[in-house]
Structures are given as C-alpha cells and as structure tokens.
Design a protein around this motif. Sequence first.
Motif, short mmCIF file in Angstrom:
data_model
loop_
_atom_site.label_atom_id
_atom_site.label_comp_id
_atom_site.label_asym_id
_atom_site.label_seq_id
_atom_site.Cartn_x
_atom_site.Cartn_y
_atom_site.Cartn_z
N THR A 76 58.85 42.31 32.45
CA THR A 76 58.12 43.68 32.53
C THR A 76 58.96 45.03 32.67
OG1 THR A 76 56.13 42.46 32.98
CG2 THR A 76 55.84 44.94 32.70
N THR A 81 56.26 36.91 40.02
CA THR A 81 57.64 37.63 40.00
C THR A 81 58.31 37.51 38.75
OG1 THR A 81 58.15 37.02 42.29
CG2 THR A 81 60.12 37.45 41.18
N ALA A 94 55.64 46.93 37.61
CA ALA A 94 56.82 46.39 37.81
C ALA A 94 57.78 47.38 38.18
CB ALA A 94 57.59 45.59 36.65
N ARG A 95 58.67 46.85 39.36
CA ARG A 95 59.73 47.98 39.70
C ARG A 95 60.95 47.98 39.01
NH1 ARG A 95 57.96 49.15 44.88
NH2 ARG A 95 56.74 47.83 45.81
N ALA A 121 56.80 40.05 36.26
CA ALA A 121 57.38 41.13 36.71
C ALA A 121 58.77 41.48 36.20
CB ALA A 121 57.39 41.52 38.27
N ARG A 122 59.57 40.42 36.01
CA ARG A 122 60.98 40.41 35.51
C ARG A 122 60.98 40.71 34.10
NH1 ARG A 122 63.86 37.38 32.43
NH2 ARG A 122 62.67 35.59 32.41
N LEU A 180 55.47 43.81 43.36
CA LEU A 180 54.61 44.72 42.60
C LEU A 180 54.22 45.75 43.32
CD1 LEU A 180 52.67 41.94 40.41
CD2 LEU A 180 54.58 43.55 39.50
N VAL A 207 51.75 44.51 35.40
CA VAL A 207 51.37 43.14 35.35
C VAL A 207 49.98 42.94 36.05
CG1 VAL A 207 52.07 40.94 36.73
CG2 VAL A 207 53.78 42.52 36.00
N SER A 260 60.10 48.48 33.81
CA SER A 260 59.89 48.94 35.23
C SER A 260 58.73 50.04 34.68
CB SER A 260 61.20 49.65 35.45
OG SER A 260 60.77 50.55 36.71
#
Length: 261
Positions: free
Chosen positions: A131, A125, A260-261, A128-129, A188, A137, A133
């Motif tokens: 990275t 997580t 990553a969102r 992802a943070r 993810l 990852v 959007s």
Amino acid sequence: MAVYGSRVSQFFTSTSAYDRFMGRFSGQLGPLFADFAGVEARGRALDVGCGPGALTAELTARLGAVNVAAIDPSEAFVEAARERNPEVDVRHAPAEKIPFGDGTFEFALAQLVVHFMADAVAGLTEMARVTLSGGVVAACVWDYYGQTSPLSAFWTALAEFDSAAGNESHLAGAREGHLGELFREASLANVQESSLSVSVEFESFEEWWAPYELGVGPAGAYVAKLDDARRGELRELCRTRMPQAPFAITGRAWAARGLAR
C-alpha cells in the motif's frame, strides 16, 4: 473470506457451499466495509483473501475492474473469483506473501480473513507493504468472542452438546479491540476501530441448519466428523435453541483501518 496455514483445508470446498454458508452475510458486509475503508471512485485496491469474490465485486463497482486485484490461497476460490470478476487480476497467494510490489495500491482490504491468517501481524504487514504511504489498510472480523457473530447460536448450542468442542472465540481479532492491537503491531498509523452489523432472514430452521452440513469452516468441519446419529442429535438441539421461524440472524464484525507509513 479464505483461510490460511493449517486451517486452509477447512475452506477448500465448493464455492456454492461457501456461498450458502457465509455468502449471504459477507455479501451484505462488503459495501459497509468498503465504506468504512473509505473506498470511493479513485485509486487501486487489493482484496486479500477474496474467497469467491464478493468484496472484489463491490470494489470493482466502485473503482473499475482495471483498478482492482485480489488474492486467495484456495485455487477453487481463485477460479470462482476470476469467473465472477473476469477483468480483475486475481492471483493464488496467501496474505503473508502478497505477489505485488511495494506501494502498488491505495487500499488493501481483508474481509473476514485476519482471524484465519497463519500469522496475522505478518499478513497485515504485507498488506501495508503493498500500500502506498498514506494509503489505507483495513480489515474486519466477526465478533466470535462477544458471541454476536452469525455463527454464535451454533457455537452456543455446540458448547452444550459437547463441552470439549472448541469454537472460534480465540481467533485473531475476534474480541473487541484486538484487531486494532494487531494493526499497531504491524506499524500502521492512525488506527481507527468500529463495528459493522448485517442481518439475514431465514424462512425455516432447515434453511438455517443445512449449510452446517456442507463441511465449510471450523463449524462445518465439526459437523462433518459426526456420525449420522450424533449429527441428528446436534441438529435437534439447535432446533430447540433457535427462535420460531421465520427469524433473522444478525452478525457483528469488528473493523479496523490504518494508514501505511
């Protein structure tokens, strides 16, 4: 690779010891893993759990040092990674507390790290943070559960030597499909999974065995606790179970990547 949480002391060792134990495998794995993650000549990348810096060097060759950063919870490995990659921003930190801002990187990679994180989902997580959007990852871990890791021959012999001894098959991501499950738990998107294989030649049994006496990782920690007589017994059991030298050891790693969102 580095290790987090309660297991971190197992990798607080000299970089030369780590290189002899796992470096020959991780060095080959790096280019395959970077290809799987889609790292080309663009963007910025973070190497999470960089160890002495094998993957860091591969990312630097592809993106340039100014576009690469790395973290590791071992101060010794941070120093080694800085020495080997002097223009890279290498920081002392665990995966669960990455010291970079949101959306800093196009790529966040963790090679042979997720299975030793104190909290794998929290670590992913965090990756992802930091990275962007839509950025990638990616992680890979040895197939300990399926017994096709570089250390599987040792763990098989150890089970015969000491039925109460543990192994690494229970670690996060060590079985097929589990890494992808962890990626989805970390929210993810578009998760894809694959496997990567490398092979290392050994000219003698002694070349294969000697790194296990350096105290690196769970396997080395077990060997280090044995007295001389028992260590000799385990060594000779392994000798009878290994192929005639020279021989090759192949290691398979499970790999996953997501956006990553």
